[in-house]
Structure formats: C-alpha cells, structure tokens
Design an enzyme around this catalytic site. Structure first.
Site, short mmCIF file in Angstrom:
data_model
loop_
_atom_site.label_atom_id
_atom_site.label_comp_id
_atom_site.label_asym_id
_atom_site.label_seq_id
_atom_site.Cartn_x
_atom_site.Cartn_y
_atom_site.Cartn_z
N LYS A 190 -7.58 -4.77 5.00
CA LYS A 190 -6.24 -4.45 5.48
C LYS A 190 -5.26 -5.58 5.11
CE LYS A 190 -8.02 -0.75 7.20
NZ LYS A 190 -8.03 0.44 6.32
N GLU B 92 -4.68 -0.78 -1.39
CA GLU B 92 -5.98 -0.83 -0.71
C GLU B 92 -6.94 0.10 -1.45
OE1 GLU B 92 -5.90 0.07 3.49
OE2 GLU B 92 -8.09 0.11 3.63
N VAL C 299 3.27 0.39 4.19
CA VAL C 299 2.53 1.10 5.25
C VAL C 299 1.12 0.53 5.40
CG1 VAL C 299 3.83 3.22 4.90
CG2 VAL C 299 1.74 2.88 3.58
N THR C 300 0.52 0.78 6.59
CA THR C 300 1.20 1.20 7.82
C THR C 300 1.60 -0.04 8.60
OG1 THR C 300 -0.85 1.40 9.12
CG2 THR C 300 -0.10 3.36 7.96
N LYS D 258 -6.82 -4.83 -3.01
CA LYS D 258 -7.45 -5.48 -1.85
C LYS D 258 -8.43 -4.53 -1.19
CE LYS D 258 -3.55 -4.31 1.23
NZ LYS D 258 -4.25 -3.54 2.24
N ASP E 183 0.79 -1.24 0.00
CA ASP E 183 0.00 0.00 0.00
C ASP E 183 0.82 1.29 0.00
OD1 ASP E 183 -1.89 -1.97 0.24
OD2 ASP E 183 -2.74 -1.27 2.12
N CYS F 71 -2.04 -2.47 7.76
CA CYS F 71 -2.04 -3.39 6.61
C CYS F 71 -0.81 -4.29 6.56
CB CYS F 71 -2.18 -2.60 5.32
SG CYS F 71 -3.83 -1.85 5.20
N1 TIU Z 1 -2.60 0.41 4.29
C1 TIU Z 1 -3.04 0.66 5.52
O1 TIU Z 1 -2.34 0.47 6.49
N2 TIU Z 1 -4.32 1.17 5.63
C2 TIU Z 1 -4.75 1.97 6.67
O2 TIU Z 1 -5.90 2.38 6.70
N3 TIU Z 1 -3.82 2.28 7.61
C3 TIU Z 1 -3.96 3.13 8.67
O3 TIU Z 1 -3.06 3.19 9.48
N4 TIU Z 1 -5.07 3.88 8.77
#
Ligand code: TIU
Length: 232
Positions: free
Chosen positions: A132, A72, A157-158, A129, A24, A162
């Site tokens: 998460k 995502e 991330v994060t 996807k 992501d 995810c």
């Molecule tokens: N990719 C991912 O981690 N999606 C999130 O929504 N992460 C947050 O930390 N919000």
C-alpha cells in the site's frame, strides 16, 4: 517559493524541490471489473476525481515540476504478494485471477495500467509497488533523493489506504506532504473525511491538505518560476 493556502496552515511550496506524487490511478481501482470492484466497492466516486487530477497534472507539467506515478501490482508469479494479502477477505476475484481487464493487480495486465487521462509521459517516474505504501520495497526514496526532492504533493486513490500509507511513510522520511483533497477519494466517504481530519490534526501531524484550486493558483504564481528557469 510561495505560501500555498492550506490546512492547518500555509504550505511553503518550493516547486524545484517538490514532486507531484500520483497514487495508483489505475484501471483496477477506478474502473468496473477490477480489483476495487472485486472487493465489493462502487468505483464511480473514484472516477469522478480524474478530471481534477488531470488539471493539476497538466499545470504541473507546464510548470516543469517533477512528476511521479505509482502503480500497485504484483509479478505474474505473485512471488511478491504476501499470503495474507492474497487470501484476505472474500473477493469475487482474487489477485492474479483472470477478470474483464486481465489478471487482477498483475503488472502488465490492462487493469494494472494508469487510466488514459493520467497516463505517464516519457521522463516521468513510474514506481511499481507490491504494498500500500509507495516507499516499501521500491526505489522511490532513492529516486527522490537523487532529484533533490523535499516536498510531495499527493493525489490519487484510495485516500485512507495507499494515499495515507504513503503520506505517513513520506512524513517519517522527512518530506513535507500536502494532499490535494478533491483529487483523492475513497470507496468510503467517512474514511476519506477521517483521513483528511487526522492528517491535519495536532498541527499537521502528517502534513497539509488543500483543494486543487489552491495548488493551481500556486503554480500560476509568478514566484513559482518554471523549474528549468530556476537558478541551480
Ligand atoms: N491503491 C489502494 O488504495 N489500494 C487498495 O487496495 N485500496 C483499497 O481501498 N482497497
């Protein structure tokens, strides 16, 4: 095969059976005006890992390893977005709303794209996807099995959302997983630290953690031949 120095112990790195899984690294999480920022987060720490991710990605490509990117996001009609995900919290922009980078977290919008420095190359797998975890409601498991992949090196991330969700999903499916600790970040430094600690606790209950330098050194190890030159 080479022993990649890692915590809690050396990772038995086998490039021919290992995919680099980049989670992501999308404008919606890394740049101002996207989903991450709409949730009230400062996105600048996430931007800081882009060069480290790019260095590992470049070396991985040179070595001929399998590369997988995830994104995502949701269909334009949001039919794959559970009501709880849509309504939770009090964001300044909800999923599907029009923001400075197009509709937030919607497939095909500018904010949904991977940041240019880490853009997928032709032949690399891109997994969209709705959740998460990268295994839920995606073809990732089938694609990895088809390629004979047994190990994953994760970046992105994060860390605690995810990345950790995906690493736990992968661990339960039998993949050996290593998280590159300086190629992942969170909006919450304490959550990143806790995630690294909980992954490696109890003898590596979820997997391994190592710095990018250790991954780069392993990729430069003569024992790790370019994949195309490995015997079948
Ligand atoms: N990719 C991912 O981690 N999606 C999130 O929504 N992460 C947050 O930390 N919000």
């Amino acid at each position: 095969m080479t022993a990649l120095p890692a915590r809690p112990f050396a990772f038995p790195f086998d490039l021919a059976r290992c995919a680099l899984l980049i989670i992501d690294m999308q404008r919606d999480f890394v740049e101002p005006g996207g989903f991450g920022a709409s949730l009230g987060n400062d996105v600048s720490p996430l931007q800081a890992i882009v060069p480290t991710c790019a260095a590992v990605l470049a070396a991985w490509r040179t070595a001929g390893g399998c590369v997988v990117h995830t994104r995502e996001g949701h269909r334009p009609d949001l039919s794959d977005c559970p009501p709880a995900k849509l309504s939770r919290g009090n964001p300044s922009l909800r999923i599907g709303d029009l923001g400075p980078m197009g509709r937030v977290l919607v497939i095909g919008e500018p904010g949904h794209a991977i940041v240019p420095a880490l853009a997928p190359m032709p032949g690399e797998l891109v997994i969209d996807k709705p959740g998460k975890g990268a295994f839920y409601a995606t073809p990732l498991q089938a694609e990895l099995q088809q390629r004979g992949i047994r190990q994953l090196v994760l970046m992105g991330v994060t860390t605690e959302v995810c990345v950790q969700t995906t690493m736990r999903e992968a661990n339960d499916r039998g993949y050996d997983c290593l998280l590159v600790e300086d190629a992942t970040d969170s909006y919450f430094p304490a959550f990143k630290a806790a995630t690294l600690a909980m992954i490696t606790a109890q003898g590596g209950i979820v997997g391994w953690v190592a710095p990018a330098a250790a991954v780069l050194a392993a990729l430069a190890d003569p024992a790790v031949l370019p994949v195309a030159k490995n015997p079948a």
